[in-house]
Design an enzyme around this catalytic site. Structure first.
Site, PDB file in Angstrom:
ATOM      1  N   HIS A 297     -27.803 -24.024 -70.671  1.00 36.76           N
ATOM      2  CA  HIS A 297     -27.538 -23.411 -69.811  1.00 36.76           C
ATOM      3  C   HIS A 297     -25.977 -23.119 -69.937  1.00 36.76           C
ATOM      4  CE1 HIS A 297     -26.179 -20.930 -65.444  1.00 36.76           C
ATOM      5  NE2 HIS A 297     -24.798 -22.158 -65.797  1.00 36.76           N
TER       6      HIS A 297
ATOM      7  N   ASP B 168     -36.762 -26.711 -69.835  1.00 37.78           N
ATOM      8  CA  ASP B 168     -35.261 -25.915 -70.724  1.00 37.78           C
ATOM      9  C   ASP B 168     -35.372 -24.536 -70.589  1.00 37.78           C
ATOM     10  OD1 ASP B 168     -34.501 -25.120 -73.041  1.00 37.78           O
ATOM     11  OD2 ASP B 168     -35.871 -25.094 -74.110  1.00 37.78           O
TER      12      ASP B 168
ATOM     13  N   ASP C 212     -20.026 -23.456 -68.364  1.00 43.50           N
ATOM     14  CA  ASP C 212     -19.096 -21.766 -67.702  1.00 43.50           C
ATOM     15  C   ASP C 212     -18.096 -22.147 -68.115  1.00 43.50           C
ATOM     16  OD1 ASP C 212     -18.274 -24.802 -66.520  1.00 43.50           O
ATOM     17  OD2 ASP C 212     -17.306 -24.111 -65.187  1.00 43.50           O
TER      18      ASP C 212
HETATM   19  O1  9MR Z   1     -23.054 -21.567 -64.545  1.00 41.60           O
HETATM   20  C1  9MR Z   1     -22.524 -22.028 -63.062  1.00 41.60           C
HETATM   21  C2  9MR Z   1     -22.059 -23.432 -63.848  1.00 41.60           C
HETATM   22  O2  9MR Z   1     -21.818 -23.659 -64.658  1.00 41.60           O
HETATM   23  C3  9MR Z   1     -22.414 -24.847 -62.999  1.00 41.60           C
HETATM   24  O3  9MR Z   1     -23.012 -26.115 -63.368  1.00 41.60           O
HETATM   25  C4  9MR Z   1     -23.002 -24.249 -61.919  1.00 41.60           C
HETATM   26  C5  9MR Z   1     -23.283 -24.617 -59.792  1.00 41.60           C
HETATM   27  O4  9MR Z   1     -21.837 -24.875 -59.654  1.00 41.60           O
HETATM   28  O5  9MR Z   1     -23.038 -23.145 -60.941  1.00 41.60           O
HETATM   29  C6  9MR Z   1     -23.315 -21.992 -61.861  1.00 41.60           C
HETATM   30  O6  9MR Z   1     -23.388 -20.924 -61.707  1.00 41.60           O
HETATM   31  C7  9MR Z   1     -24.288 -20.105 -61.059  1.00 41.60           C
HETATM   32  C8  9MR Z   1     -23.850 -20.175 -59.576  1.00 41.60           C
HETATM   33  O7  9MR Z   1     -23.279 -21.202 -58.896  1.00 41.60           O
HETATM   34  C9  9MR Z   1     -25.120 -19.269 -58.543  1.00 41.60           C
HETATM   35  N1  9MR Z   1     -24.996 -18.159 -58.952  1.00 41.60           N
HETATM   36  C10 9MR Z   1     -25.224 -18.282 -59.991  1.00 41.60           C
HETATM   37  C11 9MR Z   1     -24.533 -18.461 -60.939  1.00 41.60           C
HETATM   38  C12 9MR Z   1     -24.976 -18.617 -63.088  1.00 41.60           C
HETATM   39  O8  9MR Z   1     -26.160 -19.094 -62.739  1.00 41.60           O
HETATM   40  O1  9MR Z   2     -20.923 -32.522 -62.885  1.00 41.65           O
HETATM   41  C1  9MR Z   2     -20.957 -32.385 -61.694  1.00 41.65           C
HETATM   42  C2  9MR Z   2     -22.932 -32.647 -60.956  1.00 41.65           C
HETATM   43  O2  9MR Z   2     -21.788 -34.145 -61.545  1.00 41.65           O
HETATM   44  C3  9MR Z   2     -22.412 -31.822 -59.699  1.00 41.65           C
HETATM   45  O3  9MR Z   2     -22.950 -32.773 -59.063  1.00 41.65           O
HETATM   46  C4  9MR Z   2     -22.143 -30.478 -59.790  1.00 41.65           C
HETATM   47  C5  9MR Z   2     -22.055 -29.938 -59.110  1.00 41.65           C
HETATM   48  O4  9MR Z   2     -20.777 -30.042 -58.278  1.00 41.65           O
HETATM   49  O5  9MR Z   2     -21.251 -29.838 -60.799  1.00 41.65           O
HETATM   50  C6  9MR Z   2     -21.328 -30.409 -61.653  1.00 41.65           C
HETATM   51  O6  9MR Z   2     -20.403 -30.277 -62.545  1.00 41.65           O
HETATM   52  C7  9MR Z   2     -20.605 -29.046 -63.017  1.00 41.65           C
HETATM   53  C8  9MR Z   2     -19.503 -28.109 -62.705  1.00 41.65           C
HETATM   54  O7  9MR Z   2     -18.763 -28.069 -61.215  1.00 41.65           O
HETATM   55  C9  9MR Z   2     -18.833 -26.895 -63.758  1.00 41.65           C
HETATM   56  N1  9MR Z   2     -19.262 -27.032 -64.850  1.00 41.65           N
HETATM   57  C10 9MR Z   2     -20.737 -27.232 -65.183  1.00 41.65           C
HETATM   58  C11 9MR Z   2     -20.236 -28.602 -64.363  1.00 41.65           C
HETATM   59  C12 9MR Z   2     -21.880 -28.992 -65.267  1.00 41.65           C
HETATM   60  O8  9MR Z   2     -22.912 -28.646 -64.686  1.00 41.65           O
END
Ligand code: 9MR
Ligand code: 9MR
Length: 582
Positions: free
Chosen positions: A509, A552, A185
């Site tokens: 992702h 993957d 993100d």
């Molecule tokens: O893209 C988001 C990713 O960076 C985060 O780690 C993840 C968990 O917070 O969320 C992803 O975003 C998703 C969201 O949580 C739910 N709707 C779909 C989003 C994209 O896959």
């Molecule tokens: O690395 C983080 C992991 O420990 C948590 O369980 C998870 C859900 O809260 O989020 C991970 O961090 C994400 C962050 O919230 C948004 N950017 C992407 C990070 C990696 O997935």
């Protein structure tokens, strides 16, 4: 470059015929570091089978056998119950290109035995940070095929209602440019920047000479400053803007209210906010700024005033934290009180005891004042725990252990830290010879947390600190085993660093990799790795086993995202093994 689909298909057909690649024929059952091995270090492959007894190592070109051996006794995976057997070919020392063959089963892809065999992955994983830069164009000269226009200028960032303070009313505007995107993100989170910067700054402090000629082709290369520090400075300058100059408190994150779509950075135009100040963010910033002061004061002519700004930020942040010793970031609570709701990564911590330890250690190392250490409970009666974004005290211990300071903590403190760390390293080594992939990674299911690749990398880092303290080679070899894990000797068979390996990660992702229309993902990024939580509910996970819960596919943010706090310990592990084993 974008190929028209029909032409691309044609090209693929031609390629298939012209080069019957080893990758296609290679046996999925043979798991090894797909990048290679050092001439004088341990070399093992793991065969996922019960059905074979012997192996051969052959020269990849001539096909001539250079070693014939017996597989070790069966080992049983505690996660899947599957049986594996070890092929140990440490005795092959001559540089070259080789394959492992199991008669009746198949061949591995070709791999190298060579000195400096991990130099390229070390460089690529640091370069990965360049590709994560916000607010700047990545020209082809540095970014190659992954060149892209600038995104997220962050010159006009809004003060969220949760973050108002004197002189900064709701929706007033601050500039908060630069920094690295956190992960797949595009948001920028102080807490996760904290551990990332701590790890990279420690790498420089631990091995400054190694980085004198470590050139990764970024715009600042050849400016008389190691590229590692130039890259760090990109994020450091952003972090400085996240402190409220009025009171020294630090905003938890700079973020959109909701995640951007799967678009390139320059196409993402949603308004961005800085949100509520908190103690975790503030203390993480204090620690980073104190460490950065020590590092950058030696480059004052190249970065005029930067070290001074860092020192001031550290002191002001510490003062804020003393007044606000445990302001937690609770996103749900914040959303009840303020609009707009923010639903991006929370990085919400439940305890800041460890942030106090880390910040205190860095302030002590900077100033020599033991009053800082007295302020934090050092927790020395507790076992060592690996660093994660929510548990950072190990970073403070690493700093106290660092030998080249004139400032040294009391002997009883130093002894306790050493003993705890060595006990932890020895615990990792216990029963290593029974582990299905011959790695300290994965002994328990807890290792396969979200971002498990960073667990493997951080275990490796801890082992390398144990090696520095004891000079016992067993720790280095175990650390190398975890690099082998990350580069292919694991239950998924994937090499987890993008751009490398015969069985490589192609669909992380990661928004730029998804949106850029280029087949290959942005290189040098570490995939999160197996996570039996499977929170993304993606189709395609092979099963529920902890060590195989990986897919993957770009839908899989829980197993196949990338993140700066995972890349940083990978850089540390690969670079320090390079500096140590050659
Ligand atoms: O893209 C988001 C990713 O960076 C985060 O780690 C993840 C968990 O917070 O969320 C992803 O975003 C998703 C969201 O949580 C739910 N709707 C779909 C989003 C994209 O896959
Ligand atoms: O690395 C983080 C992991 O420990 C948590 O369980 C998870 C859900 O809260 O989020 C991970 O961090 C994400 C962050 O919230 C948004 N950017 C992407 C990070 C990696 O997935």
């Amino acid at each position: 470059m974008k190929l028209f689909p029909r032409f691309a298909v044609l090209l693929a057909i031609i390629c298939l015929h012209a080069f019957p690649s080893t990758a296609q024929q290679s046996s999925e059952a043979i798991r090894l570091n797909q990048v290679g091995f050092y001439p004088n270090a341990a070399k093992t492959a793991v065969i996922v089978t019960d059905a074979a007894e012997a192996f051969e190592v052959k020269d990849a070109k001539s096909g001539k056998a250079v070693l014939k051996g017996k597989l070790g006794p069966a080992r049983i995976s505690q996660h899947s119950g599957k049986h594996t057997r070890l092929a140990d070919f440490t005795a092959v020392r001559k540089p070259g290109s080789y394959i492992v063959e199991i008669p009746g089963l198949g061949k591995s892809a070709a791999f190298r035995i060579s000195s400096r065999v991990h130099r390229e992955v070390a460089e690529a994983s640091l370069k990965g940070f360049y590709y994560q830069r916000a607010s700047i164009e990545l020209p082809e000269k540095y970014a190659g095929r992954w060149a892209r226009p600038a995104g997220h200028p962050d010159e006009k960032v809004l003060i969220h209602a949760s973050a108002v303070s004197e002189g900064r009313p709701e929706n007033s505007v601050i500039s908060s440019t630069r920094g690295w995107y956190d992960a797949g993100d595009y948001n920028k989170y102080i807490v996760n920047s904290g551990i990332t910067m701590g790890t990279l700054l420690s790498l420089y402090e631990d091995y400054p000479l190694y980085f004198e000629d470590f050139n990764i082709n970024i715009p600042e290369s050849n400016n008389g400053v190691p590229d590692l520090l130039d890259e760090i400075a990109w994020n450091l300058r952003w972090m400085l803007t996240m402190q409220d100059p009025a009171d020294g408190g630090v905003y938890h994150k700079l973020t959109n209210p909701r995640f951007d779509g799967m678009v390139m950075p320059d196409a993402a135009k949603n308004p961005r906010y800085v949100v509520q100040k908190g103690t975790a963010a503030t203390l993480d910033l204090v620690a980073v700024m104190a460490q950065a002061t020590r590092v950058f004061k030696n480059f004052d002519n190249k970065f005029p005033g930067l070290a001074d700004s860092c020192r001031t930020a550290a002191v002001k942040g510490w003062q804020w934290a003393e007044k606000h010793p445990s302001v937690m970031y609770n996103q749900d609570e914040m959303n009840k009180q303020f609009d707009p709701d923010v639903v991006t990564g929370a990085y919400g911590d439940r305890s800041v005891k460890d942030e106090w330890i880390w910040a205190a250690a860095e302030m002590f190392a900077l100033t020599g004042k033991s009053s800082y250490l007295e302020k934090a409970e050092l927790d020395l009666g507790q076992p060592f725990v690996l660093p994660t974004w929510s548990q950072v005290k190990a970073l403070g211990y690493y700093t106290l252990l660092r030998p080249h300071y004139d400032v040294v903590a009391e002997p009883k403190v130093m002894d306790a830290i050493k003993q705890n760390l060595i006990a932890y390293a020895d615990g990792l080594l216990t029963d290593l010879e029974k582990q299905p992939y011959n790695t300290v990674m994965g002994k328990t299911a807890q290792d396969y947390a979200w971002g498990s690749s960073s667990v493997a990398a951080n275990q490796g880092v801890a082992l390398l600190y144990a090696y520095r303290l004891t000079k016992d080679q067993k720790y280095v070899q175990a650390a190398l085993g975890n690099l082998d894990y990350l580069l292919g000797r694991n239950a998924t068979g994937y090499c987890f660093l993008t751009g490398f390996g015969a069985k490589r990660v192609m669909h992380p992702h990661h928004r730029p990799s998804i949106a850029d229309g280029i087949v290959d993902p942005v290189p040098g990024l570490l995939s999160g790795g197996p996570n039996p939580g499977q929170q993304d509910k993606c189709a395609g996970y092979p099963n529920k086993f902890a060590d195989e819960s990986f897919v993957d596919h770009d839908c899989s943010y829980a197993s196949n995202e990338i993140a700066i706090n995972w890349n940083a310990p990978f850089v540390y592990l690969a670079a320090v093994l390079e500096a140590t084993l050659k």
